[in-house]
Scaffold this motif. Structure first.
Motif, PDB file in Angstrom:
ATOM      1  N   THR A 122      63.290 129.417 147.898  1.00 59.97           N
ATOM      2  CA  THR A 122      62.717 129.940 146.650  1.00 59.97           C
ATOM      3  C   THR A 122      61.687 128.963 146.082  1.00 59.97           C
ATOM      4  O   THR A 122      60.563 129.346 145.743  1.00 59.97           O
ATOM      5  N   PHE A 123      62.086 127.701 145.990  1.00 62.37           N
ATOM      6  CA  PHE A 123      61.172 126.699 145.434  1.00 62.37           C
ATOM      7  C   PHE A 123      59.911 126.585 146.281  1.00 62.37           C
ATOM      8  O   PHE A 123      58.787 126.605 145.756  1.00 62.37           O
ATOM      9  N   GLY A 124      60.077 126.467 147.596  1.00 66.74           N
ATOM     10  CA  GLY A 124      58.932 126.304 148.477  1.00 66.74           C
ATOM     11  C   GLY A 124      57.995 127.494 148.446  1.00 66.74           C
ATOM     12  O   GLY A 124      56.768 127.335 148.412  1.00 66.74           O
ATOM     13  N   THR A 125      58.569 128.694 148.433  1.00 61.17           N
ATOM     14  CA  THR A 125      57.750 129.911 148.437  1.00 61.17           C
ATOM     15  C   THR A 125      56.945 130.040 147.151  1.00 61.17           C
ATOM     16  O   THR A 125      55.735 130.306 147.174  1.00 61.17           O
ATOM     17  N   VAL A 126      57.600 129.838 146.009  1.00 59.13           N
ATOM     18  CA  VAL A 126      56.923 129.995 144.723  1.00 59.13           C
ATOM     19  C   VAL A 126      55.871 128.900 144.519  1.00 59.13           C
ATOM     20  O   VAL A 126      54.750 129.171 144.070  1.00 59.13           O
ATOM     21  N   ALA A 127      56.212 127.654 144.871  1.00 59.23           N
ATOM     22  CA  ALA A 127      55.254 126.548 144.715  1.00 59.23           C
ATOM     23  C   ALA A 127      54.030 126.766 145.609  1.00 59.23           C
ATOM     24  O   ALA A 127      52.886 126.608 145.162  1.00 59.23           O
TER      25      ALA A 127
ATOM     26  N   LEU B  99      55.221 125.126 138.119  1.00 58.36           N
ATOM     27  CA  LEU B  99      54.631 123.919 137.549  1.00 58.36           C
ATOM     28  C   LEU B  99      54.283 122.898 138.641  1.00 58.36           C
ATOM     29  O   LEU B  99      53.264 122.210 138.555  1.00 58.36           O
ATOM     30  N   TYR B 100      55.129 122.834 139.665  1.00 60.93           N
ATOM     31  CA  TYR B 100      54.856 121.911 140.769  1.00 60.93           C
ATOM     32  C   TYR B 100      53.603 122.335 141.539  1.00 60.93           C
ATOM     33  O   TYR B 100      52.747 121.505 141.861  1.00 60.93           O
ATOM     34  N   GLY B 101      53.491 123.627 141.818  1.00 55.88           N
ATOM     35  CA  GLY B 101      52.291 124.131 142.485  1.00 55.88           C
ATOM     36  C   GLY B 101      51.038 123.856 141.679  1.00 55.88           C
ATOM     37  O   GLY B 101      49.992 123.486 142.228  1.00 55.88           O
ATOM     38  N   LEU B 102      51.140 124.005 140.359  1.00 60.04           N
ATOM     39  CA  LEU B 102      50.011 123.716 139.460  1.00 60.04           C
ATOM     40  C   LEU B 102      49.684 122.228 139.457  1.00 60.04           C
ATOM     41  O   LEU B 102      48.513 121.832 139.437  1.00 60.04           O
ATOM     42  N   SER B 103      50.727 121.379 139.491  1.00 57.11           N
ATOM     43  CA  SER B 103      50.522 119.925 139.521  1.00 57.11           C
ATOM     44  C   SER B 103      49.738 119.502 140.758  1.00 57.11           C
ATOM     45  O   SER B 103      48.790 118.716 140.670  1.00 57.11           O
ATOM     46  N   VAL B 104      50.146 120.025 141.917  1.00 60.28           N
ATOM     47  CA  VAL B 104      49.473 119.664 143.167  1.00 60.28           C
ATOM     48  C   VAL B 104      48.051 120.210 143.177  1.00 60.28           C
ATOM     49  O   VAL B 104      47.143 119.579 143.727  1.00 60.28           O
ATOM     50  N   HIS B 105      47.855 121.377 142.551  1.00 63.13           N
ATOM     51  CA  HIS B 105      46.495 121.914 142.446  1.00 63.13           C
ATOM     52  C   HIS B 105      45.606 120.981 141.613  1.00 63.13           C
ATOM     53  O   HIS B 105      44.443 120.749 141.963  1.00 63.13           O
ATOM     54  N   MET B 106      46.157 120.434 140.532  1.00 60.81           N
ATOM     55  CA  MET B 106      45.363 119.563 139.663  1.00 60.81           C
ATOM     56  C   MET B 106      45.013 118.253 140.352  1.00 60.81           C
ATOM     57  O   MET B 106      43.894 117.773 140.276  1.00 60.81           O
TER      58      MET B 106
ATOM     59  N   TYR C 296      48.380 113.941 144.567  1.00 64.65           N
ATOM     60  CA  TYR C 296      49.466 112.977 144.768  1.00 64.65           C
ATOM     61  C   TYR C 296      50.870 113.521 144.535  1.00 64.65           C
ATOM     62  O   TYR C 296      51.821 113.070 145.208  1.00 64.65           O
ATOM     63  N   PRO C 297      51.112 114.526 143.622  1.00 68.01           N
ATOM     64  CA  PRO C 297      52.491 115.004 143.476  1.00 68.01           C
ATOM     65  C   PRO C 297      53.055 115.680 144.721  1.00 68.01           C
ATOM     66  O   PRO C 297      54.267 115.934 144.793  1.00 68.01           O
ATOM     67  N   ILE C 298      52.205 115.964 145.724  1.00 67.88           N
ATOM     68  CA  ILE C 298      52.730 116.559 146.964  1.00 67.88           C
ATOM     69  C   ILE C 298      53.713 115.607 147.638  1.00 67.88           C
ATOM     70  O   ILE C 298      54.580 116.033 148.409  1.00 67.88           O
ATOM     71  N   THR C 299      53.606 114.306 147.330  1.00 66.45           N
ATOM     72  CA  THR C 299      54.544 113.335 147.905  1.00 66.45           C
ATOM     73  C   THR C 299      55.966 113.562 147.401  1.00 66.45           C
ATOM     74  O   THR C 299      56.920 113.079 148.008  1.00 66.45           O
ATOM     75  N   TYR C 300      56.127 114.287 146.285  1.00 68.58           N
ATOM     76  CA  TYR C 300      57.464 114.555 145.753  1.00 68.58           C
ATOM     77  C   TYR C 300      58.167 115.692 146.493  1.00 68.58           C
ATOM     78  O   TYR C 300      59.335 115.987 146.220  1.00 68.58           O
TER      79      TYR C 300
ATOM     80  N   LYS D 160      67.184 121.182 134.639  1.00 67.37           N
ATOM     81  CA  LYS D 160      67.837 122.333 134.012  1.00 67.37           C
ATOM     82  C   LYS D 160      68.236 123.413 135.022  1.00 67.37           C
ATOM     83  O   LYS D 160      68.957 124.343 134.678  1.00 67.37           O
ATOM     84  N   GLY D 161      67.742 123.294 136.249  1.00 65.10           N
ATOM     85  CA  GLY D 161      68.059 124.294 137.263  1.00 65.10           C
ATOM     86  C   GLY D 161      67.166 125.519 137.221  1.00 65.10           C
ATOM     87  O   GLY D 161      67.480 126.546 137.835  1.00 65.10           O
ATOM     88  N   TRP D 162      66.016 125.416 136.539  1.00 62.62           N
ATOM     89  CA  TRP D 162      65.076 126.553 136.452  1.00 62.62           C
ATOM     90  C   TRP D 162      64.109 126.452 137.638  1.00 62.62           C
ATOM     91  O   TRP D 162      62.971 125.996 137.508  1.00 62.62           O
ATOM     92  N   LEU D 163      64.555 126.920 138.786  1.00 59.10           N
ATOM     93  CA  LEU D 163      63.821 126.687 140.027  1.00 59.10           C
ATOM     94  C   LEU D 163      62.451 127.339 140.050  1.00 59.10           C
ATOM     95  O   LEU D 163      61.470 126.730 140.475  1.00 59.10           O
ATOM     96  N   VAL D 164      62.366 128.591 139.616  1.00 62.54           N
ATOM     97  CA  VAL D 164      61.101 129.315 139.689  1.00 62.54           C
ATOM     98  C   VAL D 164      60.055 128.659 138.788  1.00 62.54           C
ATOM     99  O   VAL D 164      58.911 128.421 139.206  1.00 62.54           O
ATOM    100  N   MET D 165      60.454 128.351 137.555  1.00 59.81           N
ATOM    101  CA  MET D 165      59.524 127.697 136.633  1.00 59.81           C
ATOM    102  C   MET D 165      59.113 126.317 137.160  1.00 59.81           C
ATOM    103  O   MET D 165      57.941 125.935 137.088  1.00 59.81           O
ATOM    104  N   ALA D 166      60.076 125.567 137.710  1.00 53.52           N
ATOM    105  CA  ALA D 166      59.774 124.249 138.285  1.00 53.52           C
ATOM    106  C   ALA D 166      58.781 124.385 139.432  1.00 53.52           C
ATOM    107  O   ALA D 166      57.851 123.581 139.563  1.00 53.52           O
ATOM    108  N   ALA D 167      58.967 125.402 140.268  1.00 54.59           N
ATOM    109  CA  ALA D 167      58.084 125.603 141.413  1.00 54.59           C
ATOM    110  C   ALA D 167      56.660 125.957 140.980  1.00 54.59           C
ATOM    111  O   ALA D 167      55.685 125.473 141.553  1.00 54.59           O
TER     112      ALA D 167
END
Length: 420
Positions: free
Chosen positions: A226-231, A173-180, A183-187, A164-171
């Motif tokens: 933006t994505f890297g910083t927020v994640a 959620l991605y940071g939360l995924s890697v915290h949990m 393995y998602p860090i490979t993405y 959807k192009g929602w970079l901040v929200m994606a970042a």
């Protein structure tokens, strides 16, 4: 023209009706198994509830009593999971199972949304969701009390937000995924490559300097930054909070343990027997780290080749990561099965070919499970046979992956979502 419009409308209505039946049915089936699990746990020797669920509940109990969740031996997860399951203590021990089966169905909802973004009509999107909703593996895993469904939701919502192009929200959620789970860090690499600026920087001169700097200019754009910083901020913030509260135990059991883990118990990994034999060796630690090299090479190759189709790239990434990991259990298969419905529209398979590959995959597991049963329940030494079956399963997975890549047809980029 009117007939075509009418046919499309009826197809849409049928698709919506299918989803309105399929999703509640799938949820009801999971809830039914949760209650069946209570019966089996009370009346049978072999318990239905996953041992990990008992560990989660014990860790949550320690939190409610003011202690660290790591007081529970073998709790190797983020404290966030134990905090999420504190209602197991305050309300009912079934709360966590209801949470996980709900996440299972929520995951399918986001699959449906992304399939619609690919341009599929409601009916086809619904059918592809059946690959998850009616799949016995995720049904069993979530109803037994395994927490993988929570991570699956986080991964799929990250992908949806990227679509959807929602970079901040994606970042976030991605940071939360890697915290949990790590393995998602490979993405990270395919995400960065997908966000790169395709514009050529013709203003850079001379040509030698341009050839050197252009790749960096394409990657270091505002979207990647933006994505890297927020994640990173999300991951670090969560880590800081839990480190302040639980200290070194948090880092050791949530992250470091999984990086240096050498599980010598039988599992699907092709490395398990080598690690078993070298458990007391001086080279054990080095071997445990060396097995990451094939993973790294393959993951980078896949990223460079398929980053433009994130769903397909993530699927390949996850299959490679799981298949070549030094520990591989059945629940890890959920990490890539949740992406399978998203890539099916881009695979040009006949039903016969698809069933043949599926039969191979199940046969590979069955060949491994047979000697594993005799080892675990009969006490017969079948380590060599289990290891050989694990190698065969790796060959089967690689063969299936090669077939999927050769039958892959790039799908259209995500479009504006069609209303149901």
């Amino acid at each position: 023209m009117e007939e075509s419009y009418s046919s499309a409308m009826w197809g849409c209505i049928l698709g919506v009706l299918q989803c309105h039946i399929l999703f509640p049915t799938a949820f009801f089936l999971r809830v039914l198994l949760v209650f069946y699990g209570v019966y089996q746990d009370k009346t049978m020797l072999v318990k239905y509830t996953d041992i990990d669920y008992i560990v989660f509940t014990d860790a949550a109990r320690f939190i409610t009593e003011g202690f660290s969740p790591y007081e529970r031996a073998t709790y190797r997860y983020t404290p966030l999971l134990a905090w999420l399951l504190t209602p197991n203590i305050y309300l009912t021990e079934l709360y966590g199972k209801f949470l996980f089966v709900t996440c299972d169905v929520i995951a399918a909802y986001f699959m449906y949304k992304m399939l619609r973004l690919q341009g599929l009509d409601a009916s086809r999107a619904c059918w592809y969701c059946c690959l998850w909703l009616l799949n016995p593996l995720p049904i069993t895993v979530s109803s037994r009390g395994n927490a993988e469904a929570v991570l699956v939701v986080l991964v799929l919502t990250t992908l949806y937000c990227l679509y959807k192009g929602w970079l901040v929200m994606a970042a976030v959620l991605y940071g939360l995924s890697v915290h949990m789970k790590l393995y998602p860090i490979t993405y990270a690499l395919p995400i960065v490559l997908s966000l790169q600026n395709e514009k050529s920087h013709d203003d850079i001169k001379p040509m030698v300097l341009k050839s050197l700097l252009q790749p960096f200019c394409r990657l270091l754009n505002w979207r990647v930054i933006t994505f890297g910083t927020v994640a990173a901020a999300t991951f670090i913030a969560l880590g800081f909070v839990f480190y302040q509260r639980y200290g070194w135990d948090f880092l050791e059991h949530t992250y470091l343990y999984h990086l240096t883990r050498r599980d010598i118990r039988h599992n699907f990994s092709p490395y398990f027997y080598m690690l078993y034999l070298s458990a007391e060796s001086d080279w054990s630690f080095v071997l445990g780290l060396a097995v990451f090299i094939p993973q790294l090479v393959l993951l980078v190759s896949v990223s460079l080749a398929y980053y433009k189709d994130l769903a397909f790239c993530w699927f390949l990434h996850t299959v490679v990561f799981v298949s070549f990991n030094k520990v591989c259990t059945s629940q890890y298969f959920l990490w890539y099965l949740c992406l399978l419905p998203l890539i099916m529209p881009s695979l040009v398979f006949s039903w016969k070919q698809g069933l043949s590959l599926l039969s191979m995959w199940f046969a590979g597991q069955a060949l491994w499970l047979s000697p594993a049963y005799f080892l675990e329940f009969e006490g017969i030494n079948t380590f060599i046979i289990i290891w050989m079956a694990g190698l065969l399963f790796l060959v089967i997975n690689c063969s299936i992956l090669m077939q999927m890549i050769s039958h892959y047809q790039k799908v259209k980029p995500p479009q504006k979502e069609k209303p149901d």
